[in-house]
Design a protein around this motif. Structure first.
Motif, PDB file in Angstrom:
ATOM      1  N   MET A 154       0.116  26.321 -18.215  1.00 22.70           N
ATOM      2  CA  MET A 154       0.562  24.964 -17.847  1.00 22.70           C
ATOM      3  C   MET A 154      -0.196  23.906 -18.653  1.00 22.70           C
ATOM      4  N   LYS A 155      -0.921  24.323 -19.684  1.00 24.22           N
ATOM      5  CA  LYS A 155      -1.700  23.373 -20.476  1.00 24.22           C
ATOM      6  C   LYS A 155      -1.627  23.747 -21.951  1.00 24.22           C
ATOM      7  N   ALA A 156      -1.406  22.752 -22.808  1.00 22.69           N
ATOM      8  CA  ALA A 156      -1.372  23.025 -24.250  1.00 22.69           C
ATOM      9  C   ALA A 156      -1.784  21.781 -25.017  1.00 22.69           C
ATOM     10  N   THR A 157      -2.316  22.015 -26.222  1.00 23.88           N
ATOM     11  CA  THR A 157      -2.753  20.910 -27.083  1.00 23.88           C
ATOM     12  C   THR A 157      -2.092  21.056 -28.454  1.00 23.88           C
ATOM     13  N   ALA A 158      -1.562  19.957 -28.957  1.00 21.73           N
ATOM     14  CA  ALA A 158      -0.945  19.983 -30.292  1.00 21.73           C
ATOM     15  C   ALA A 158      -1.390  18.775 -31.096  1.00 21.73           C
ATOM     16  N   PHE A 182       0.457  20.175 -16.928  1.00 23.76           N
ATOM     17  CA  PHE A 182       1.239  19.970 -15.698  1.00 23.76           C
ATOM     18  C   PHE A 182       0.421  20.488 -14.528  1.00 23.76           C
ATOM     19  N   LYS A 183       0.327  19.647 -13.488  1.00 16.91           N
ATOM     20  CA  LYS A 183      -0.572  19.972 -12.383  1.00 16.91           C
ATOM     21  C   LYS A 183       0.137  19.805 -11.049  1.00 16.91           C
ATOM     22  N   GLU A 184      -0.235  20.629 -10.090  1.00 19.14           N
ATOM     23  CA  GLU A 184       0.174  20.417  -8.701  1.00 19.14           C
ATOM     24  C   GLU A 184      -0.548  19.162  -8.185  1.00 19.14           C
ATOM     25  N   LYS A 185      -0.037  18.599  -7.151  1.00 18.71           N
ATOM     26  CA  LYS A 185      -0.719  17.516  -6.419  1.00 18.71           C
ATOM     27  C   LYS A 185      -0.882  16.202  -7.194  1.00 18.71           C
ATOM     28  N   LEU A 186      -0.074  16.019  -8.258  1.00 14.20           N
ATOM     29  CA  LEU A 186      -0.082  14.707  -8.914  1.00 14.20           C
ATOM     30  C   LEU A 186       1.154  13.935  -8.450  1.00 14.20           C
ATOM     31  N   ASP A 187       0.961  12.671  -8.047  1.00 14.10           N
ATOM     32  CA  ASP A 187       2.094  11.856  -7.591  1.00 14.10           C
ATOM     33  C   ASP A 187       2.887  11.285  -8.754  1.00 14.10           C
ATOM     34  N   SER A 188       2.206  11.146  -9.883  1.00 15.32           N
ATOM     35  CA  SER A 188       2.884  10.619 -11.071  1.00 15.32           C
ATOM     36  C   SER A 188       2.130  11.119 -12.297  1.00 15.32           C
ATOM     37  N   ASP A 189       2.738  10.890 -13.466  1.00 12.54           N
ATOM     38  CA  ASP A 189       2.047  11.278 -14.693  1.00 12.54           C
ATOM     39  C   ASP A 189       0.862  10.338 -14.930  1.00 12.54           C
ATOM     40  N   ALA A 233       3.504  15.170 -31.380  1.00  9.45           N
ATOM     41  CA  ALA A 233       2.446  15.920 -30.697  1.00  9.45           C
ATOM     42  C   ALA A 233       2.801  16.133 -29.225  1.00  9.45           C
ATOM     43  N   LEU A 234       3.362  15.093 -28.616  1.00 14.05           N
ATOM     44  CA  LEU A 234       3.730  15.190 -27.199  1.00 14.05           C
ATOM     45  C   LEU A 234       4.830  16.235 -26.983  1.00 14.05           C
ATOM     46  N   ALA A 235       5.831  16.229 -27.856  1.00 12.56           N
ATOM     47  CA  ALA A 235       6.931  17.200 -27.727  1.00 12.56           C
ATOM     48  C   ALA A 235       6.404  18.625 -27.863  1.00 12.56           C
ATOM     49  N   ALA A 236       5.519  18.824 -28.839  1.00 14.88           N
ATOM     50  CA  ALA A 236       4.982  20.172 -29.083  1.00 14.88           C
ATOM     51  C   ALA A 236       4.091  20.627 -27.927  1.00 14.88           C
ATOM     52  N   ALA A 237       3.189  19.754 -27.483  1.00 17.35           N
ATOM     53  CA  ALA A 237       2.245  20.136 -26.427  1.00 17.35           C
ATOM     54  C   ALA A 237       2.960  20.333 -25.091  1.00 17.35           C
ATOM     55  N   ALA A 238       3.863  19.409 -24.766  1.00 21.88           N
ATOM     56  CA  ALA A 238       4.535  19.490 -23.466  1.00 21.88           C
ATOM     57  C   ALA A 238       5.423  20.735 -23.383  1.00 21.88           C
ATOM     58  N   SER A 239       6.158  21.017 -24.443  1.00 20.15           N
ATOM     59  CA  SER A 239       7.054  22.175 -24.383  1.00 20.15           C
ATOM     60  C   SER A 239       6.258  23.477 -24.336  1.00 20.15           C
ATOM     61  N   LYS A 240       5.139  23.512 -25.058  1.00 16.97           N
ATOM     62  CA  LYS A 240       4.325  24.723 -25.028  1.00 16.97           C
ATOM     63  C   LYS A 240       3.658  24.912 -23.664  1.00 16.97           C
ATOM     64  N   SER A 241       3.215  23.811 -23.067  1.00 13.37           N
ATOM     65  CA  SER A 241       2.525  23.933 -21.782  1.00 13.37           C
ATOM     66  C   SER A 241       3.451  24.498 -20.710  1.00 13.37           C
ATOM     67  N   LEU A 242       4.748  24.289 -20.874  1.00  8.71           N
ATOM     68  CA  LEU A 242       5.716  24.828 -19.909  1.00  8.71           C
ATOM     69  C   LEU A 242       6.338  26.127 -20.416  1.00  8.71           C
ATOM     70  N   ASN A 243       5.732  26.696 -21.451  1.00  9.90           N
ATOM     71  CA  ASN A 243       6.198  27.960 -22.039  1.00  9.90           C
ATOM     72  C   ASN A 243       7.676  27.917 -22.410  1.00  9.90           C
ATOM     73  N   LEU A 244       8.094  26.798 -22.992  1.00 10.83           N
ATOM     74  CA  LEU A 244       9.518  26.653 -23.317  1.00 10.83           C
ATOM     75  C   LEU A 244       9.936  27.491 -24.524  1.00 10.83           C
TER      76      LEU A 244
END
Lengths: 324, 324
Positions: free
Chosen positions: B1-5, B47-54, B111-122
């Motif tokens: 659920m975490k990635a860096t690009a 991506f984390k549980e228990k967050l109300d917003s980004d 960077a955001l597209a790469a990191a976010a998609s990887k963090s969700l194992n897309l």
């Protein structure tokens, strides 16, 4: 066989940009100008027996053959018409600072057309003189009249319907035109070459022609209504569009210098502060600023304080050709 | 659920100018760019549980809601795709001097597209990441690849054929890109607004679209042949044409400052003296100079000596997205 005429130069509000006939100086679009009071040419033409060729004296100097030949080719049009084969002595006094980016050819050919035709007793009306002057330099067709003037492009092949008409006399609307000199070095591309290259290579030229028709309608209306802000807005936009067409040429034509840009931004900032002030730029680096006579003095002074401004000359609408 | 690009920014050689779909960031024309080595964004998405917003932290600062919302709207596209409704913590380090006129949105959304998609194992391939990044900022689609890159405009309504492709790796052709900073004040019209106004009101926009196709062909050929002079000539002309389209907008859009003009004339004078050097200008006042690495040092130094130049940063072609 001798006559003297004076013509003022003019500044285009809607630009003449592009020829459809290089020989007859027929334009692709109509244009609108203000004849100015400050810059003029006074020309005396005398046709004489016993001259082997024309003699052209400009500001008391005998001009080179190449300069003389331009005048001679123009006089040939008149000689052909009258059947004379006499040569002439042409004495011109030119009060147009070419450094200020004013085309001395406008007042020059207007005065020459008027003086030469009168010296041969051609009895031309202003329309005919406009057509004649046009064949020396396109913008000269407009200097025949004073004040606000439109050069109608015409549609005929022989150019007989391509001449100027007065829109509003200089006596009816006084506005201020400040000529702002930012650079005095010779421009590296002549207007003639700039227009030619633009027509032949710029992908923007058809867009120019489509938009200039709308600009003409709006400027005619603004002049008719003496609506300065409406006038200024269209005039400034039209000048920027003319320069834009050149940026699309191959290779690009760029007349602006850093000083040009400084003045543009300064005028736009004055306008943002609430002063009705606009600009136009011909095929060169200098800027002409339009404002109301009531704002003239403070704008003149503030322009002079800009680092890149070398000189500011204040003009107003002036009269058309006169005979001396 | 975490990635860096990490993604580098890029500079367009053939400009992206005008959207056919504002929501999907679909362009009117294809564009070609160089991904740069010096300016980048590194982004970690978790991506984390228990967050109300980004939560969006940029350069160690928690960003305002409006900035965060741009990121959130982008993540919504990914959330929709994966079915998750988790919120994320986004930590970005942005090494793009916005004063230098580089769009930090290009490296940022890449960077955001790469990191976010990887963090969700897309498990997206580069083409898919390019399509995704494009929906945050058009030019971000190009930062996925290194070196010379083309963003193909595509023709589909859903944008699935509008993505970048590599033309030539950064390892295969080293040229120098000097970013010349002449003014640091905020520009008064955003690129987004500038393009929109141009499409809607400029009589030159259709001319732009017709000429950009030819420019693309020539630049592809020049890159393929590694012909620097051919590349530079088309690139410089293309940038001037983009700015020309804006001068025709109502009201006109003028990003150039006096310093811009000083640098343009200086580069053109260097070229007249025989040095192969060209320029391009994005929607802002700063100039990017293209030259060969052998000339880089002397051009860098001479640019720094110009009165209006505040800073010069030398770049070279850099790599595409990497995961850290």
């Amino acid at each position: 066989m001798k006559a003297t005429a004076k013509a003022n130069t003019n500044i285009a509000l809607i630009k003449y940009w592009g020829k459809r006939d290089e020989n007859l100086f027929l334009p692709m679009n109509s244009s609108i100008s203000i004849t100015l009071d400050k810059f003029y040419t006074i020309t005396t033409v005398e046709f004489k027996e016993k001259l082997d060729s024309d003699i052209f004296i400009l500001n008391k100097n005998i001009e080179s053959n190449s300069e003389r030949d331009k005048v001679s080719r123009f006089l040939d049009r008149i000689r052909k018409r009258t059947g004379t084969n006499l040569h002439a002595e042409i004495i011109s006094e030119n009060k147009v600072p070419t450094a200020a980016g004013f085309a001395s050819s406008a007042s020059g050919f207007a005065a020459l057309a008027a003086a030469a035709s009168k010296s041969l007793n051609l009895d031309l009306d202003k329309k005919d003189i406009s057509i004649l002057a046009r064949q020396g330099s396109g913008s000269a067709s407009r200097s025949i009249y004073g004040g606000f003037v439109e050069w109608q492009k015409g549609i005929q092949k022989d150019g007989q319907d391509s001449f100027a008409k007065p829109l509003l006399s200089e006596k009816d609307w006084n506005i201020s035109i400040l000529s702002v000199v930012v650079a005095s070095k010779e421009k590296n591309v002549s207007s003639r070459e700039g227009m030619k290259r633009t027509i032949e290579t710029s992908p923007f030229y058809s867009g120019w022609l489509s938009t200039v028709e709308k600009d003409l309608v709006m400027v005619r209306e603004a002049i008719n209504a003496q609506d300065f802000e409406r006038l200024g807005e269209v005039v400034e936009g039209n000048a920027l569009k003319m320069h834009a067409t050149m940026l699309g040429a191959e290779p690009p034509v760029l007349y602006w210098q850093s000083g040009t840009m400084e003045v543009i931004h300064y005028i736009q900032s004055l306008r943002l502060s609430g002063i009705p002030v606009y600009l136009t730029i011909d095929a060169g680096p200098n800027v002409k600023v339009l404002c109301l006579p009531t704002d003239e003095k403070r704008i003149y002074e503030s322009l002079l304080s800009l680092p890149s401004v070398k000189e500011v000359i204040t003009c107003h609408p002036g009269e058309g050709i006169t005979y001396l």
